[in-house]
Design an enzyme around this catalytic site. Sequence first.
Site, short mmCIF file in Angstrom:
data_model
loop_
_atom_site.label_atom_id
_atom_site.label_comp_id
_atom_site.label_asym_id
_atom_site.label_seq_id
_atom_site.Cartn_x
_atom_site.Cartn_y
_atom_site.Cartn_z
N LEU A 21 0.82 -1.21 0.00
CA LEU A 21 0.00 0.00 0.00
C LEU A 21 0.85 1.25 0.00
O LEU A 21 0.42 2.31 -0.47
CB LEU A 21 -0.93 0.01 1.21
CG LEU A 21 -2.03 -1.05 1.24
CD1 LEU A 21 -2.81 -0.97 2.54
CD2 LEU A 21 -2.96 -0.90 0.05
N GLY A 22 2.04 1.17 0.55
CA GLY A 22 2.91 2.34 0.61
C GLY A 22 4.16 2.06 1.41
O GLY A 22 4.32 1.01 2.02
N MET A 26 9.33 4.72 8.54
CA MET A 26 9.58 3.64 9.49
C MET A 26 9.52 2.26 8.85
O MET A 26 10.15 1.32 9.33
CB MET A 26 8.57 3.71 10.64
CG MET A 26 8.77 4.90 11.55
SD MET A 26 7.56 4.95 12.89
CE MET A 26 8.01 3.50 13.83
N VAL A 29 3.91 -0.51 4.42
CA VAL A 29 2.53 -0.83 4.76
C VAL A 29 1.98 -1.74 3.66
O VAL A 29 2.04 -1.41 2.47
CB VAL A 29 1.65 0.43 4.89
CG1 VAL A 29 0.21 0.04 5.25
CG2 VAL A 29 2.22 1.37 5.95
N ASP A 138 1.02 14.42 15.36
CA ASP A 138 1.29 14.50 13.92
C ASP A 138 -0.01 14.48 13.13
O ASP A 138 -0.12 13.80 12.11
CB ASP A 138 2.19 13.34 13.49
CG ASP A 138 2.88 13.60 12.14
OD1 ASP A 138 3.02 14.79 11.76
OD2 ASP A 138 3.27 12.63 11.47
#
Length: 351
Positions: A21-22, A26, A29, A138
């Site tokens: 997904l991306g 870090m 996903v 955030d």
Amino acid sequence: MQPLTPADPRVLGGIEILGRLGRGGMGVVYAGRTDDDTLVAVKTLHVGGLEQSDLRERFEREAIALGMVQGPGVAALVESGQEADETPWLALEYVPGLDLATYLKRHDPLDAVTGTALGLVLANALTDIHTAGLLHRDLKPANVMLGPDGPKVVDFGLVAIGGAGGDLTHTNIRLGTPRFMAPEQFTAPTSVGAAADVYALGALLVYATSGQYPYEGATPDALGFAAVNPDIAPNLTGVPAGLVPLVTALMAVKPQDRPGLADVRAQLTERLAAEGLSPAAARAHLTERTYVPGTGITDEVPPAKRHAPVTRVETVDHSRTAGTGARTGKRGGLAARTAERLRKVYARPAA
């Protein structure tokens, strides 16, 4: 959804990995599917991050935080785990649709009523987060998913457990996204409190309703200089007139000058009532205008064809885990194993 690479896992904790997904700072996903054919977003930590204690602590803290928050405006933790010598992972509620940042690149800014409804949904989500004793730190358009059931806040990678201070702020590192960071996140990161999330809500509403950032700057330092300077007002051009007084208050330079979330919710509810909308009707109105069908992975993923059952992780007895709320298993236990240690490190007054 992008195809998997040879280096990507095919199964994590009994969850079938379907595609990418991306990729973020870090980790990666993935789209995943549980043994009961539920789609989830599986967040992992970079292999390089396994050797970096600060990144690992942030990841562990996110698992704990997600398990502590409940509310319709927050993407829920489904499972978390880590097997010996393997990458830690989190399985989160999959929210189809666009994130707010992508939506605003493709569509006009939100009108007054839709922007007001978004403000109320996010104020409610922040209330749930703060009630759990957390700070998000955030909140930004990319961390708001516009799903078929309404917007949901995602990505707790910079969350603070127990209120102000703690975690990585002891190194005086600025944590956040500069365009949406409160002045104190630039000047006093160790004393950041709930008011920083209130400021971010104001900055997000400015961008969502005008298509412009409150401050422009080529560098984080330039953005920080503008944010902390009381003589430099945020650019509110294009913000609906009825929302200008509220976002101005939300973005006050001094934290003590910003309204509390209860006041924010009351003001937004009153504005919506003047338009003939209850909070529930406002959420439906917002969803109707911002959810974009066909932007999820549902149509890409056929029903599962399984030849054998997959072992599922167990659910923690919440009466014994002091409110961590995370689910874990015999082989996993990421949140359960680290909760007590992290709570001692991050122990602060409630947010």
